[in-house]
Motif scaffolding. Structure first.
Motif, PDB file in Angstrom:
ATOM      1  N   UNK B 232       0.720  -1.242  -0.102  1.00 11.56           N
ATOM      2  CA  UNK B 232      -0.061   0.040  -0.010  1.00 11.56           C
ATOM      3  C   UNK B 232       0.763   1.223  -0.032  1.00 11.56           C
ATOM      4  N   UNK B 233       2.297   1.166   0.540  1.00 10.37           N
ATOM      5  CA  UNK B 233       2.844   2.174   0.328  1.00 10.37           C
ATOM      6  C   UNK B 233       3.609   2.693  -1.078  1.00 10.37           C
ATOM      7  N   UNK B 234       3.499   1.756  -2.057  1.00  8.22           N
ATOM      8  CA  UNK B 234       3.766   1.869  -3.187  1.00  8.22           C
ATOM      9  C   UNK B 234       2.586   2.546  -3.797  1.00  8.22           C
ATOM     10  N   UNK B 235       1.381   2.177  -3.544  1.00 11.27           N
ATOM     11  CA  UNK B 235       0.240   2.858  -4.075  1.00 11.27           C
ATOM     12  C   UNK B 235       0.216   4.098  -3.655  1.00 11.27           C
ATOM     13  N   UNK B 236       0.691   4.542  -2.599  1.00 11.32           N
ATOM     14  CA  UNK B 236       0.353   5.938  -1.958  1.00 11.32           C
ATOM     15  C   UNK B 236       1.385   6.643  -2.844  1.00 11.32           C
ATOM     16  N   UNK B 237       2.496   6.196  -3.023  1.00 11.10           N
ATOM     17  CA  UNK B 237       3.755   6.964  -3.607  1.00 11.10           C
ATOM     18  C   UNK B 237       3.357   7.059  -5.151  1.00 11.10           C
ATOM     19  N   UNK B 238       2.704   6.226  -5.845  1.00 11.77           N
ATOM     20  CA  UNK B 238       2.246   6.505  -7.141  1.00 11.77           C
ATOM     21  C   UNK B 238       1.271   7.498  -7.310  1.00 11.77           C
ATOM     22  N   UNK B 239       0.206   7.493  -6.006  1.00 11.16           N
ATOM     23  CA  UNK B 239      -0.867   8.424  -6.109  1.00 11.16           C
ATOM     24  C   UNK B 239      -0.235  10.021  -5.783  1.00 11.16           C
ATOM     25  N   UNK B 240       0.639   9.987  -4.680  1.00 14.19           N
ATOM     26  CA  UNK B 240       1.183  11.311  -4.290  1.00 14.19           C
ATOM     27  C   UNK B 240       2.233  11.879  -5.528  1.00 14.19           C
ATOM     28  N   UNK B 241       2.588  10.919  -6.407  1.00  8.95           N
ATOM     29  CA  UNK B 241       3.585  11.550  -7.324  1.00  8.95           C
ATOM     30  C   UNK B 241       2.639  12.169  -8.347  1.00  8.95           C
ATOM     31  N   UNK B 242       1.750  11.396  -8.731  1.00  5.64           N
ATOM     32  CA  UNK B 242       0.643  11.938  -9.771  1.00  5.64           C
ATOM     33  C   UNK B 242       0.152  13.106  -9.428  1.00  5.64           C
ATOM     34  N   UNK B 243      -0.461  13.314  -8.164  1.00  4.51           N
ATOM     35  CA  UNK B 243      -1.090  14.536  -7.733  1.00  4.51           C
ATOM     36  C   UNK B 243       0.003  15.404  -7.633  1.00  4.51           C
ATOM     37  N   UNK B 244       1.206  15.330  -7.273  1.00  4.87           N
ATOM     38  CA  UNK B 244       2.222  16.167  -7.153  1.00  4.87           C
ATOM     39  C   UNK B 244       2.569  16.941  -8.581  1.00  4.87           C
ATOM     40  N   UNK B 245       2.640  15.917  -9.338  1.00  4.58           N
ATOM     41  CA  UNK B 245       3.053  16.218 -10.726  1.00  4.58           C
ATOM     42  C   UNK B 245       1.852  17.186 -11.490  1.00  4.58           C
ATOM     43  N   UNK B 246       0.712  16.819 -11.173  1.00  9.71           N
ATOM     44  CA  UNK B 246      -0.403  17.556 -11.642  1.00  9.71           C
ATOM     45  C   UNK B 246      -0.747  18.882 -11.184  1.00  9.71           C
ATOM     46  N   UNK B 247      -0.310  18.987 -10.025  1.00  3.95           N
ATOM     47  CA  UNK B 247      -0.559  20.365  -9.346  1.00  3.95           C
ATOM     48  C   UNK B 247       0.628  21.248  -9.444  1.00  3.95           C
ATOM     49  N   UNK B 248       1.596  20.704 -10.048  1.00  3.13           N
ATOM     50  CA  UNK B 248       2.725  21.535  -9.934  1.00  3.13           C
ATOM     51  C   UNK B 248       2.696  22.561 -11.065  1.00  3.13           C
ATOM     52  N   UNK B 249       3.139  23.964 -10.724  1.00  4.68           N
ATOM     53  CA  UNK B 249       2.642  25.035 -11.445  1.00  4.68           C
ATOM     54  C   UNK B 249       3.833  25.172 -12.739  1.00  4.68           C
TER      55      UNK B 249
END
Lengths: 230, 249
Positions: B232-249
């Motif tokens: 579940x840690x890997x899934x969390x990182x996948x999620x966080x990376x996706x959201x961080x990259x999407x929100x990046x200005x």
């Protein structure tokens, strides 16, 4: 981090793999629904219905857009898979003398590249047999429509010298699809970060059911066509 | 117990290396695997040879130093244990045991069974921390309310000892389990929130730079992890990376 960072990252390649793979799962459902007409509507009525369906699938604009999306997904999934596999090989240039992979991971999960290659070989042959014939080949007409129905029946017929080979090849390819899906379906959700104590068991169960049911139903069709033409 | 050990010998990073066979007799089933290795080395030294180099430190399963790929598995056949916690009673008299170093381009062999795991350190340096001043005015951690489940998950992630078994086991030599544990231990706590997006981006970027492979979700890492770090840690990182990259200005 650089703006183009995500495009180069290992995770982006996994997102692409997951999205294209899951889209192709949807494609399989659509394709299967169309194919099942070959079993459920037989005789002259079936011939007319299937040929009308084939005409619709190759000309209706919305379906055409979906089909281009499918071609693109297949291409991307294959290229991305090759890139990932090559990078993974480079990540371990010297292998183990003794490696017990079966101790900690399922066979399908460790052989997705091989399974994918088998599916790709099948896909090329499959598209050459039907897709190419329908689009560019010489095809007889029936009631003014391209008679794909007869092409399919002839292909999986005992009268065709390679009919039995075609049936066996098709069934074997579906087994590869089944193993590929048994890992790929749930793996796609994990790559996209969709994991939850409550819902992940449902995703895994659905994935296994999908991996068993869809290829099995696909495989029944050529067997049915061969037997009914004996 | 009498055993035959097949051990990877490599004089240095540039040496090609080879397997060598050492018979060892009189091994007690109560010995830990490392004590058995000490016994083998003692025998080699008495015969005027060069002892086998291998990493070890605490010998109680908490430091993450001992490595070794034993009979085709990281830390040997048992689950939830490091090599120092593996005892010879897990083997049979007369067994042949194959012992190899972790294999990954990001873990180059230093000598014999010892590998350089500083790639993990560089991943941590790239973002695996929180930027707070710890010089005297530290807040009591208990003053910040954290839901119990979240605290438990953070602590579970933090139990990762950075041994590298996940990388060694993964058929792709991917470091996703390690990096995701180190991302998660902060992502789950309030103190980790200010740097949550940049942390995951930097750590993934560094992970890729180090030449680890890509995750294909085989799940082997979590099976072999001596600390039971969950996927579940890997899934969390996948999620966080996706959201961080999407929100990046």
């Amino acid at each position: 981090m650089s703006k183009s960072g995500i495009l180069k990252s290992s995770l982006a390649k996994k997102y692409a793999m997951a999205l294209t793979g899951l889209f192709l799962c949807l494609f399989l459902v659509g394709h299967l629904a169309g194919n099942l007409q070959l079993i459920f509507i037989t005789g002259a009525e079936g011939q007319q219905a299937f040929n009308e369906y084939a005409q619709f699938m190759t000309t209706f604009p919305l379906v055409k857009i979906l089909s281009y999306l499918t071609y693109a997904s297949v291409l991307f999934h294959v290229v991305d898979g090759i890139v990932l596999t090559m990078q993974n090989r480079n990540a371990r240039p010297v292998g183990y003398v003794k490696e017990n992979g079966a101790a900690n991971a399922k066979w399908a999960s460790r052989n997705m590249g091989i399974l994918g290659t088998i599916i790709l070989v099948f896909l090329v042959s499959h598209m050459q047999s039907f897709w190419y014939t329908m689009h560019f080949g010489e095809i007889p007409l029936h009631n003014g429509l391209k008679d794909l129905h007869s092409v399919v029946l002839q292909f999986f017929s005992p009268e065709n010298a390679l009919g039995l080979v075609a049936v066996i090849g098709y069934v074997l390819a579906q087994m590869a699809v089944a193993f590929h899906l048994s890992h790929g379906f749930q793996s796609g959700f994990q790559s996209l970060g969709v994991r939850h104590a409550k819902y992940t068991p449902i995703i895994e169960w659905t994935g296994m059911a999908f991996a068993l049911l869809v290829p099995a139903l696909f495989a029944i069709i050529p067997i049915f066509l061969y037997i009914t033409q004996l | 117990m009498d055993l035959t050990l097949k051990v990877w010998r490599q004089n240095g990073p540039q040496d090609a290396g080879r397997m060598e066979t050492y018979p060892v007799s009189g091994v007690s089933p109560d010995m830990s695997f490392l004590e058995m290795m000490d016994m083998m080395n003692d025998q080699i030294i008495r015969n005027g040879g060069d002892p086998v180099a291998f990493d070890h430190d605490c010998r109680e399963g908490i430091c993450g130093m001992c490595s070794m790929f034993i009979n085709g598995e990281a830390h040997g056949p048992n689950r939830g244990t490091t090599t120092c916690q593996l005892h010879m009673r897990s083997f049979k008299d007369g067994d042949t045991i194959t012992i190899e170093p972790w294999r990954a381009s990001a873990f180059p062999v230093v000598k014999d069974l010892a590998v350089d795991r500083s790639s993990f350190d560089r991943v941590i340096q790239s973002g695996g921390y929180i930027s707070v001043n710890t010089s005297g005015e530290t807040l009591d951690a208990n003053a910040i309310p954290v839901p119990k489940g979240q605290a438990d998950d953070a602590f579970s992630a933090a139990t990762c000892i950075g041994c590298g078994a996940c990388v060694a086991t993964c058929k792709n030599a991917s470091a996703m389990l390690f990096v995701s544990a180190k991302v998660s231990q902060f992502a789950l706590l309030p103190q980790g929130q200010p740097e949550r997006a940049t942390r995951v981006q930097r750590m993934v970027e560094q992970m890729d730079k180090e030449g680890f492979g890509n995750c294909t979700n085989t799940g082997a890492c979590a099976v072999e992890c001596p600390k039971g770090i969950d996927l579940s840690n890997i899934a969390r990182m996948n999620r966080d990376y996706l959201s961080a990259s999407a929100k990046e200005e």
